[in-house]
Motif scaffolding. Structure first.
Motif, PDB file in Angstrom:
ATOM      1  N   ILE A  10       0.840  -1.194   0.000  1.00 33.46           N
ATOM      2  CA  ILE A  10       0.000   0.000   0.000  1.00 33.46           C
ATOM      3  C   ILE A  10       0.878   1.249   0.000  1.00 33.46           C
ATOM      4  O   ILE A  10       1.756   1.400   0.857  1.00 33.46           O
ATOM      5  CB  ILE A  10      -0.934   0.022   1.230  1.00 33.46           C
ATOM      6  CG1 ILE A  10      -1.826  -1.233   1.229  1.00 33.46           C
ATOM      7  CG2 ILE A  10      -1.775   1.284   1.247  1.00 33.46           C
ATOM      8  CD1 ILE A  10      -2.682  -1.366   2.463  1.00 33.46           C
ATOM      9  N   LYS A  11       0.654   2.133  -0.964  1.00 32.47           N
ATOM     10  CA  LYS A  11       1.346   3.418  -1.004  1.00 32.47           C
ATOM     11  C   LYS A  11       0.772   4.338   0.063  1.00 32.47           C
ATOM     12  O   LYS A  11      -0.449   4.446   0.212  1.00 32.47           O
ATOM     13  CB  LYS A  11       1.210   4.070  -2.375  1.00 32.47           C
ATOM     14  CG  LYS A  11       1.871   3.309  -3.505  1.00 32.47           C
ATOM     15  CD  LYS A  11       3.387   3.369  -3.425  1.00 32.47           C
ATOM     16  CE  LYS A  11       4.030   2.689  -4.621  1.00 32.47           C
ATOM     17  NZ  LYS A  11       5.503   2.722  -4.535  1.00 32.47           N
ATOM     18  N   TYR A  12       1.652   4.994   0.802  1.00 31.29           N
ATOM     19  CA  TYR A  12       1.193   5.909   1.848  1.00 31.29           C
ATOM     20  C   TYR A  12       1.250   7.328   1.300  1.00 31.29           C
ATOM     21  O   TYR A  12       2.321   7.845   0.978  1.00 31.29           O
ATOM     22  CB  TYR A  12       2.071   5.774   3.087  1.00 31.29           C
ATOM     23  CG  TYR A  12       1.518   6.493   4.303  1.00 31.29           C
ATOM     24  CD1 TYR A  12       0.456   5.955   5.022  1.00 31.29           C
ATOM     25  CD2 TYR A  12       2.057   7.690   4.726  1.00 31.29           C
ATOM     26  CE1 TYR A  12      -0.057   6.594   6.137  1.00 31.29           C
ATOM     27  CE2 TYR A  12       1.551   8.350   5.839  1.00 31.29           C
ATOM     28  CZ  TYR A  12       0.490   7.793   6.547  1.00 31.29           C
ATOM     29  OH  TYR A  12      -0.007   8.436   7.643  1.00 31.29           O
ATOM     30  N   GLU A  24       5.653   3.565   1.868  1.00 31.26           N
ATOM     31  CA  GLU A  24       4.675   2.504   1.660  1.00 31.26           C
ATOM     32  C   GLU A  24       4.754   1.518   2.812  1.00 31.26           C
ATOM     33  O   GLU A  24       5.703   1.551   3.611  1.00 31.26           O
ATOM     34  CB  GLU A  24       4.920   1.783   0.330  1.00 31.26           C
ATOM     35  CG  GLU A  24       6.270   1.079   0.252  1.00 31.26           C
ATOM     36  CD  GLU A  24       6.565   0.497  -1.122  1.00 31.26           C
ATOM     37  OE1 GLU A  24       5.967   0.971  -2.092  1.00 31.26           O
ATOM     38  OE2 GLU A  24       7.392  -0.423  -1.214  1.00 31.26           O
ATOM     39  N   TYR A  25       3.764   0.652   2.886  1.00 33.61           N
ATOM     40  CA  TYR A  25       3.824  -0.414   3.882  1.00 33.61           C
ATOM     41  C   TYR A  25       3.216  -1.684   3.292  1.00 33.61           C
ATOM     42  O   TYR A  25       2.362  -1.638   2.410  1.00 33.61           O
ATOM     43  CB  TYR A  25       3.124  -0.018   5.191  1.00 33.61           C
ATOM     44  CG  TYR A  25       1.662   0.352   5.081  1.00 33.61           C
ATOM     45  CD1 TYR A  25       0.666  -0.584   5.318  1.00 33.61           C
ATOM     46  CD2 TYR A  25       1.280   1.658   4.759  1.00 33.61           C
ATOM     47  CE1 TYR A  25      -0.672  -0.241   5.234  1.00 33.61           C
ATOM     48  CE2 TYR A  25      -0.061   2.007   4.678  1.00 33.61           C
ATOM     49  CZ  TYR A  25      -1.035   1.053   4.915  1.00 33.61           C
ATOM     50  OH  TYR A  25      -2.356   1.387   4.842  1.00 33.61           O
ATOM     51  N   ILE A  38       2.488  -5.731   9.737  1.00 32.60           N
ATOM     52  CA  ILE A  38       2.815  -4.661   8.787  1.00 32.60           C
ATOM     53  C   ILE A  38       4.325  -4.424   8.798  1.00 32.60           C
ATOM     54  O   ILE A  38       4.949  -4.370   9.861  1.00 32.60           O
ATOM     55  CB  ILE A  38       2.075  -3.352   9.137  1.00 32.60           C
ATOM     56  CG1 ILE A  38       0.575  -3.493   8.850  1.00 32.60           C
ATOM     57  CG2 ILE A  38       2.643  -2.169   8.353  1.00 32.60           C
ATOM     58  CD1 ILE A  38      -0.231  -2.250   9.168  1.00 32.60           C
ATOM     59  N   VAL A  39       4.882  -4.298   7.601  1.00 32.64           N
ATOM     60  CA  VAL A  39       6.290  -3.927   7.424  1.00 32.64           C
ATOM     61  C   VAL A  39       6.317  -2.541   6.786  1.00 32.64           C
ATOM     62  O   VAL A  39       5.633  -2.296   5.785  1.00 32.64           O
ATOM     63  CB  VAL A  39       7.042  -4.940   6.545  1.00 32.64           C
ATOM     64  CG1 VAL A  39       8.452  -4.447   6.243  1.00 32.64           C
ATOM     65  CG2 VAL A  39       7.096  -6.296   7.225  1.00 32.64           C
ATOM     66  N   PHE A  40       7.102  -1.622   7.355  1.00 37.62           N
ATOM     67  CA  PHE A  40       7.134  -0.229   6.898  1.00 37.62           C
ATOM     68  C   PHE A  40       8.352   0.027   6.006  1.00 37.62           C
ATOM     69  O   PHE A  40       9.427  -0.542   6.226  1.00 37.62           O
ATOM     70  CB  PHE A  40       7.185   0.726   8.092  1.00 37.62           C
ATOM     71  CG  PHE A  40       6.007   0.612   9.014  1.00 37.62           C
ATOM     72  CD1 PHE A  40       4.834   1.307   8.758  1.00 37.62           C
ATOM     73  CD2 PHE A  40       6.066  -0.196  10.139  1.00 37.62           C
ATOM     74  CE1 PHE A  40       3.743   1.202   9.595  1.00 37.62           C
ATOM     75  CE2 PHE A  40       4.980  -0.306  10.992  1.00 37.62           C
ATOM     76  CZ  PHE A  40       3.812   0.392  10.718  1.00 37.62           C
ATOM     77  N   SER A 101      -2.678   5.368   9.939  1.00 36.32           N
ATOM     78  CA  SER A 101      -2.025   6.663   9.776  1.00 36.32           C
ATOM     79  C   SER A 101      -0.796   6.663  10.665  1.00 36.32           C
ATOM     80  O   SER A 101      -0.811   6.087  11.757  1.00 36.32           O
ATOM     81  CB  SER A 101      -2.960   7.814  10.151  1.00 36.32           C
ATOM     82  OG  SER A 101      -3.280   7.771  11.526  1.00 36.32           O
ATOM     83  N   VAL A 102       0.266   7.273  10.179  1.00 40.42           N
ATOM     84  CA  VAL A 102       1.545   7.265  10.886  1.00 40.42           C
ATOM     85  C   VAL A 102       1.991   8.697  11.137  1.00 40.42           C
ATOM     86  O   VAL A 102       1.968   9.536  10.232  1.00 40.42           O
ATOM     87  CB  VAL A 102       2.623   6.508  10.065  1.00 40.42           C
ATOM     88  CG1 VAL A 102       3.983   6.614  10.737  1.00 40.42           C
ATOM     89  CG2 VAL A 102       2.228   5.056   9.908  1.00 40.42           C
TER      90      VAL A 102
END
Length: 314
Positions: A10-12, A24-25, A38-40, A101-102
């Motif tokens: 997924i593009k952030y 992305e993650y 989840i991998v960031f 959200s980060v």
């Protein structure tokens, strides 16, 4: 050990901060056991090395309702200036999490600390040291201060000589420590230089628990591993050498559970033989595998997920 049957990149699109951004993650989902990780993948936007960071992750369900919020701390790692990087860890999230959200809270660089939008100096300057040293000296008692003011010239001179004597004794007491520190630096430099000299002239050596073999120039292959990490990161470079290959038998009988490959390389047959706990290999770049999957993981049940791999075999 669980296996992931659904993997989504997924593009952030939201802005994380001006110094570090989440690009992305990757969501790894196990539907049967209702497990989700989840991998960031971040981007260091600063022209300095990133030494560690702290960020907040908010999880939302399919109706965009907040499920929970977590604080994630990544320290004791190194991200190069102006480059993308993947922290050597994955975050377990609520299985009902659909979006996140980060928000970056802190980021420590070589020469400054970014703290909630504020920039702080990361260097302990000499003037700070001098001021701290002065503040640690005990203030004279009122009785001594009165005697000094009422005393004659002889007493004042005696007081100055006594103060000078104390300062001299302090310097003499510190001298051996300074001398020993100097000797230690010289010996360390000599030993380090000798090891570097020997390593540069040997085609096999060990860096960061990786047993390396020089292939050509500064390109090396991994032919063994002597570490004990369960979550293993294979970086683009170790020292001054670029990793381009994982040789056959390199990670035989290791206890690793997951491998994160941050470079483009080639993996030979039987590279991960008998790794009983291994369940995930994730690569930020495409890797070339010179055998069938069952040959690379010989001795392991075939529930390993490998992401971004290209298999080449007869």
């Amino acid at each position: 050990m669980s296996s992931y049957n659904n993997i989504e990149k997924i593009k952030y699109k939201k802005s994380t901060s001006e110094v570090v951004n989440l690009k992305e993650y990757i969501v790894f989902e196990n539907e049967r056991n209702e497990i989700k990780h989840i991998v960031f993948k971040f981007v260091n936007n600063v022209n300095q090395q990133l030494l560690g960071m702290e960020f907040e992750v908010s999880q939302y369900n399919i109706d965009n309702e907040l499920i929970e919020t977590s604080i994630v701390i990544c320290d004791q790692f190194l991200a190069k200036a102006n480059e993308e990087f993947v922290p050597n860890s994955k975050l377990k999230v609520n299985y009902n999490c659909k979006t996140i959200s980060v928000k970056l809270l802190k980021a420590a660089f070589d020469r400054f600390l970014w703290n909630n939008g504020e920039y702080e100096d990361n260097i302990y300057k000499f003037e700070h040291y001098y001021r701290d040293e002065q503040s640690q000296k005990p203030a004279p008692s009122p009785e001594k201060q009165i005697k000094k003011e009422e005393g004659d010239t002889k007493k004042n001179i005696t007081g100055k000589k006594f103060e000078l004597k104390n300062q001299t004794k302090k310097n003499i007491a510190r001298f051996p420590a300074v001398f020993l520190a100097f000797v230690f630096i010289i010996v360390t430099a000599f030993v380090g230089g000798s090891l570097y000299f020997f390593r540069e002239r040997s085609d096999r050596f060990t860096i960061d628990s990786f047993k390396l073999r020089i292939i050509d120039g500064n390109e090396v292959s991994i032919y063994g591993y002597v570490g004990d990490k369960e979550e293993l990161e294979i970086p683009h470079k170790v020292g001054n050498y670029r990793i381009v290959k994982i040789e056959s038998g390199a990670f035989t009988d290791c206890n690793i559970k997951s491998v994160y490959i941050n470079t483009s390389l080639t993996i030979e047959k039987y590279a991960f033989v008998n790794c009983k706990k291994l369940s995930l290999i994730y690569s930020t770049e495409y890797v070339t595998v010179l055998c069938a999957p069952q040959d690379m993981f010989k001795g392991r049940t075939p529930d390993i997920v490998m992401y971004n791999a290209q298999y080449i075999y007869d």
